[in-house]
Write an enzyme that holds these catalytic residues in place. Structure first.
Site, short mmCIF file in Angstrom:
data_model
loop_
_atom_site.label_atom_id
_atom_site.label_comp_id
_atom_site.label_asym_id
_atom_site.label_seq_id
_atom_site.Cartn_x
_atom_site.Cartn_y
_atom_site.Cartn_z
N ASP A 12 31.11 -28.59 2.20
CA ASP A 12 29.67 -28.77 1.94
C ASP A 12 29.06 -27.50 1.36
OD1 ASP A 12 27.32 -30.19 1.88
OD2 ASP A 12 26.77 -29.75 3.96
N HIS A 68 29.80 -28.42 -7.91
CA HIS A 68 30.94 -29.31 -7.65
C HIS A 68 32.17 -28.84 -8.43
CE1 HIS A 68 28.35 -31.84 -5.40
NE2 HIS A 68 27.70 -32.35 -6.42
N LEU A 104 53.41 -30.17 2.61
CA LEU A 104 52.05 -30.35 3.14
C LEU A 104 51.58 -31.73 2.71
CD1 LEU A 104 49.28 -28.86 4.15
CD2 LEU A 104 48.83 -28.61 1.72
C1 IPE Z 1 29.27 -34.56 3.81
O1 IPE Z 1 28.38 -33.76 3.10
C2 IPE Z 1 30.14 -35.33 2.89
C3 IPE Z 1 31.04 -34.54 2.04
C4 IPE Z 1 31.22 -33.25 2.04
C5 IPE Z 1 31.81 -35.31 1.13
P1 IPE Z 1 26.87 -34.23 2.84
O2 IPE Z 1 26.21 -33.11 2.14
O3 IPE Z 1 26.85 -35.54 2.16
O4 IPE Z 1 26.30 -34.40 4.33
P2 IPE Z 1 24.83 -34.53 4.87
O5 IPE Z 1 24.16 -35.60 4.07
O6 IPE Z 1 24.15 -33.21 4.66
O7 IPE Z 1 24.98 -34.85 6.31
C1 IPE Z 2 29.32 -31.17 -0.89
O1 IPE Z 2 28.31 -30.38 -1.41
C2 IPE Z 2 29.97 -32.06 -1.92
C3 IPE Z 2 29.72 -33.49 -1.75
C4 IPE Z 2 29.06 -34.05 -0.79
C5 IPE Z 2 30.28 -34.35 -2.77
P1 IPE Z 2 26.83 -30.90 -1.52
O2 IPE Z 2 26.67 -31.57 -2.85
O3 IPE Z 2 26.47 -31.75 -0.36
O4 IPE Z 2 26.02 -29.55 -1.50
P2 IPE Z 2 24.65 -29.27 -0.77
O5 IPE Z 2 24.81 -29.65 0.66
O6 IPE Z 2 23.60 -30.09 -1.46
O7 IPE Z 2 24.43 -27.79 -0.96
MG MG Z 3 25.65 -31.35 1.44
#
Ligand code: IPE
Ligand code: IPE
Ligand code: MG
Length: 260
Positions: free
Chosen positions: A26, A43, A137
């Protein structure tokens, strides 16, 4: 398939190096925002961290790495971002699978693939087939995955195959239908990006997993950061319901004084 030992049924063996690490990657969007870049730039950089995590886990002797790439709730994001994430997934599948295979890494995806484009599903199936005998792995990517979806699809398949059981179903009846049934439960869960929640990741499988949260954003999560998570894990006392004293009584003596 016979199911693996369950942490709620028997006390699992614990090792210095976690056998299975599961990560919520995240913070990509915030990483980009801090640099006045579009979210998608975060990303893109996140893919570099995936490569580094796979390499480091293989080097440290971790046997299973499970990465949350796209949750069943991520469809709620703006359409542009979802489309970009799908393209990035296709690109990664096209560019990385040969390297994974060379490095003896088994690749597979868990999640509800019925929502994905045929092209993605085909690439996934090809990658799984190509790498299925690799042993260094196992890299599992959770895509359109949700912990509740996983439990429900398992319950539904179990009931379809054995419609009634007079004395009720047991854990062992359900376990073979869960997405990660052939993989030991995660020893260590890591979430980057500062949030302290599970966000519908592996709800069933995380029953006794050690949880580790870091404020580092996923694109900044490097080998050193992974080592820090592993050393935090090594400080934990995994009691699985028992007392600390019980654990100490059964522990292997570290320095046995040899009698003369
Ligand atoms: C969780 O991250 C899902 C992934 C990393 C794929 P999110 O950014 O979607 O989670 P929330 O919405 O903050 O809980
Ligand atoms: C995690 O990073 C990647 C996915 C959920 C695909 P985020 O896109 O949720 O990044 P933040 O949380 O907005 O910084
Ligand atoms: Mg996120």
């Amino acid at each position: 398939m016979p199911s693996l030992p369950s942490s709620t049924q028997t006390v699992p063996e614990t090792r210095q190096i976690p056998r299975h690490i599961a990560i919520i990657m995240d913070g990509n969007g915030r990483w980009a925002k801090q640099r006045f870049l579009p979210r998608i730039a975060g990303h893109k950089r996140g893919v570099d961290s995936v490569r580094s995590a796979v390499r480091t886990c293989a080097e440290r002797g971790v046997e299973h790495l499970t990465l949350f790439a796209f949750s069943s709730e991520n469809w709620r994001r703006p359409m542009d971002e979802v489309t970009f994430l799908m393209q990035l997934f296709i690109q990664a599948l096209e560019n990385e699978v040969a390297k994974l295979h060379q490095n003896n890494i088994r690749f597979r995806v868990i999640g509800d693939l019925s929502q994905f484009d045929r092209k993605i599903v085909q690439l996934i199936q090809d990658a799984e087939e190509k790498t299925k005998h690799n042993q260094k792995l196992t890299l599992t990517v959770a895509a359109n995955y949700g912990g509740r979806w996983d439990i429900l699809q398992a319950v539904n398949r179990m009931i379809r195959e054995s419609p009634s059981k007079a004395d009720g179903y047991a854990e062992a009846d359900l376990a073979p239908y869960l997405a990660m049934c052939d993989t030991p439960e995660p020893d260590l869960f890591i979430r980057t990006g500062g949030e302290q929640r599970i966000s519908n990741f592996l709800l069933w499988q995380l029953a006794y997993t050690e949880l580790y949260f870091t404020d580092l954003l996923w694109p900044d999560f490097d080998a050193r950061a992974l080592d820090a998570a592993i050393s935090s894990y090594q400080q934990r006392e995994r009691r699985f319901g028992r007392t600390s004293e019980q654990l100490q009584a059964t522990a292997e003596p570290r320095h046995r004084v040899s009698s003369v």
